[in-house]
Design a protein around this motif. Sequence first.
Motif, short mmCIF file in Angstrom:
data_model
loop_
_atom_site.label_atom_id
_atom_site.label_comp_id
_atom_site.label_asym_id
_atom_site.label_seq_id
_atom_site.Cartn_x
_atom_site.Cartn_y
_atom_site.Cartn_z
N ASN A 707 -15.17 -9.93 22.78
CA ASN A 707 -15.12 -10.56 21.60
C ASN A 707 -16.38 -9.99 20.68
O ASN A 707 -17.32 -9.93 21.23
CB ASN A 707 -15.58 -12.21 21.65
CG ASN A 707 -15.51 -12.94 20.54
OD1 ASN A 707 -14.23 -13.06 20.08
ND2 ASN A 707 -16.28 -13.69 19.93
N HIS A 708 -16.11 -9.78 19.60
CA HIS A 708 -16.86 -9.17 18.48
C HIS A 708 -17.05 -10.00 17.35
O HIS A 708 -16.00 -10.22 16.85
CB HIS A 708 -16.67 -7.53 18.14
CG HIS A 708 -17.31 -7.30 17.07
ND1 HIS A 708 -18.59 -6.47 17.26
CD2 HIS A 708 -17.22 -7.24 15.69
CE1 HIS A 708 -19.10 -6.05 16.05
NE2 HIS A 708 -18.08 -6.50 15.18
N ARG A 709 -18.08 -10.11 16.84
CA ARG A 709 -18.41 -10.87 15.51
C ARG A 709 -19.55 -10.49 14.73
O ARG A 709 -20.59 -9.88 15.42
CB ARG A 709 -18.76 -12.49 15.92
CG ARG A 709 -18.98 -13.57 14.84
CD ARG A 709 -19.10 -14.77 14.95
NE ARG A 709 -19.58 -15.49 14.04
CZ ARG A 709 -20.67 -16.27 13.89
NH1 ARG A 709 -21.66 -15.78 14.55
NH2 ARG A 709 -20.83 -17.16 12.82
N GLY A 710 -19.23 -10.12 13.53
CA GLY A 710 -20.09 -9.61 12.63
C GLY A 710 -19.95 -9.86 11.31
O GLY A 710 -18.99 -10.12 10.73
N PHE A 711 -21.13 -10.22 10.45
CA PHE A 711 -21.31 -10.54 9.11
C PHE A 711 -22.28 -10.40 8.43
O PHE A 711 -23.54 -10.10 9.15
CB PHE A 711 -20.97 -12.37 9.10
CG PHE A 711 -22.00 -12.96 9.73
CD1 PHE A 711 -22.98 -13.44 9.17
CD2 PHE A 711 -21.98 -13.19 11.34
CE1 PHE A 711 -23.92 -14.13 9.91
CE2 PHE A 711 -22.81 -13.82 11.87
CZ PHE A 711 -23.92 -14.30 11.23
N ASP A 712 -22.38 -10.44 7.14
CA ASP A 712 -23.40 -10.08 6.15
C ASP A 712 -24.61 -11.46 6.25
O ASP A 712 -23.73 -12.53 5.69
CB ASP A 712 -23.21 -9.85 4.69
CG ASP A 712 -23.03 -8.41 4.60
OD1 ASP A 712 -23.82 -7.79 5.48
OD2 ASP A 712 -22.50 -7.98 3.48
N ASN A 713 -25.65 -11.46 6.76
CA ASN A 713 -26.58 -12.55 6.36
C ASN A 713 -27.12 -12.31 5.02
O ASN A 713 -27.93 -11.45 4.89
CB ASN A 713 -27.52 -12.59 7.58
CG ASN A 713 -28.39 -13.81 7.43
OD1 ASN A 713 -28.87 -13.99 6.56
ND2 ASN A 713 -28.55 -14.30 8.66
N LEU A 714 -27.02 -13.18 4.11
CA LEU A 714 -27.44 -13.03 2.62
C LEU A 714 -28.91 -13.20 2.61
O LEU A 714 -29.69 -12.67 1.71
CB LEU A 714 -26.67 -13.95 1.89
CG LEU A 714 -24.90 -13.57 1.86
CD1 LEU A 714 -24.46 -14.83 0.69
CD2 LEU A 714 -24.99 -12.42 1.39
#
Length: 735
Positions: A707-714
């Motif tokens: 499982n992979h999860r990636g996102f921009d932390n503003l």
Amino acid sequence: MIRKLLPFLFIITHLSFAQDASVFKPDSIKKTIEAKAITSSLKVDGIMNDAEWKLARPVSDFIQIEPFQGKQPSNKTEVRVLYNKHYLYFGIFARDSLGKKAIRATDFKRDFNIRQHDLVALSFDGFNDKRNAMALVTNPYGVQRDLLSFDDIYYDLDWDGLWRVRTTRTDSGWVAEMAVPWQTLRYPKTAQQTQDWGFNFYRIRRLTNEHTAFSPYPRSFRYTRMDYAGTLTNLQPPPPSTNIRVQPYVLTSFDRYRNFSNRPDDNNLKVGGEIKWAINPNAILDLTANTDFAQADADRQVNNVTRFSVFFPERRQFFLENASLFGVGIGPSDDLAGGTMRVQPFFSRRIGLDDSGNPIPIDVGGRFVYRSLKRNYGAIAMRQREVGDTPGTNYFVGRYSENFGKQNRLGGLMTVKNRPDGSNITGTIDGFFRLGESHSLNTMAVYSTSTNGGKQGFSGLAQYYYTTNQLKVWWTQSVVSKDFNPELGFVSRSDVIGTTPGIFFYNRGKWIPFKKFVRAFEPGIMTEFYHQASTGKLIERQLNLNPIWFNFQRGGYFGYLVNPTYQRLTEPFQPLGVYIGPGEYNYVRHQIYASTDPSKVISLNTEFNWGTYFDGRLNGHDIRMQLAPIPHVSVVARYNRNHFRNVGEQKTTTNVDLYSVEGRFALNPRVQLIGFYQKNSENRSQNYNIRLSWEYQPLSYIYIVFNHRGFDNLQLKQMQTEDHVIAKLSYLKQF
């Protein structure tokens, strides 16, 4: 506007009583199918060449439910029933004039979508209370689907029973052999040697979308409506005995984090498991330790532009079993009837998950359930581990309901969430009343209080349905106070009084054009009015007018809706990052829904929407295409776009896109590779999940999950990623 609708809905409802003949009453003389006793064991291989099958008399006098209620089926179905001291056997021959060429199946997913598959289904009422049903379903490739039904309104769709099925496909149809252990079935312990059970059999031939049943029922109901069931006779099951199911597991995992403070990479070895004890035919105790849900299907992202909270379904097996007993609440049905307001005093996703859906370890827990003809009760107790800023938490849910009359029920529910800083408690009184074959009323009153803040709140709801083969009429009335806060539940919005009446028309007259392609014309009106509970002011009004809705003969549909809407925002609203300030707004939305036959090799499902939106415009589309050249391979691609134009205080114009691809590759129903990928432009998130599953024996699994999860932390202005690799072995033993 509500006053204008009242006479209209009253007249429609009054006229509909004249059409009650379409909802015929259950036959006083039940159709029967006789089971034959044998002393030997059968080889379950889907061939039905054992000599014992000749002892059972085949039953084939089925009746059409769809498209022509009461007519003879176009293709016969034959059912035989045998049993020995260990198993109840079913031999099914689904005849078809086109043989294997007619078979439709798009994947090997357990609990498959019934709109995409040929299938046969069995429903049992072992206690003959005409309220509870256990259903076992299979498709031509032996893929399993099973569920529990209560009053034909509450369903445990993800209950997994222990049973075996094998199938074969021939030039004259397809064959299914089922072996159901007596321990899986529920029936009373009586002094009588022979038992008769409520029973029905249901078949869908997907090529022509024809539905048939052993014992007929109105097409507006389901095959789990057991007051319409026939009878399975001459059963001599062994007395219910000690029935213990043990399912331990061992798991190893590796977790890697990037740009997370105080979250180092980690390796884990974890051991735990569950015990299920069927104390007697009515009572079941489940115990769990070091609970793990690594194999549970991951949530999919949703881009939400409404003011309602998104309701994500429970996917974890421990909480799915017997969920209907504790699942008190009111919400929209599968066809969106009833209105969009949803209130559930208990929502199991509040245990072991944070607000973002990330798991929190559960140390230990248990569930006890008792069901009988007169009453049902149960309790859940769980201990959630302390993790970071989240303290250790204790949960308790208690439920009791009393049955009376033909299909009426009164009950109560209590939830407690206890943390070191205080407790949140809710108390619920609910009732369900079957006022006739076509009429039902669902009611609920909920009180909530929190000891750490002293705030108290209330929610009350009532939902009435009138359903025939020609009409569905509903009225849902709800009130949720400003301080109502069920921390162990779900409420789509608070401080609101909701009024959501509506009506669907089901038309199958000869006047419908293109009868070769169109099965039904089903327009409708779905209205929603919301007043602020604390002030009494109107804050939202939707008139969802559905003048066009065609259901096609092969399972597709086409519909058009127009939605004049009034919104009075009392606080800012920020859909997908677009800031909309308080104020009054009037706008009109248009929607088109369309789908091709979902059982074909290539199927398409689309939604287009356009029009004004608050103080600007919003155009969007959601396109989903499935490619399933053979049931072993299924790929689904989906594209969702929301195009804002001059919306909000900053007159924002932007596109928000969500892409996703899902694939399922199966050697057979027991060995499958499943994966999905999603990319969302709102925060540049990219998620993917890959899961290899091998059911090496019934309900015993080996899983390998990535499982992979990636996102921009503003806030940090950088990309955060996390990766998890998991290997899990579980083993089920039933005593």
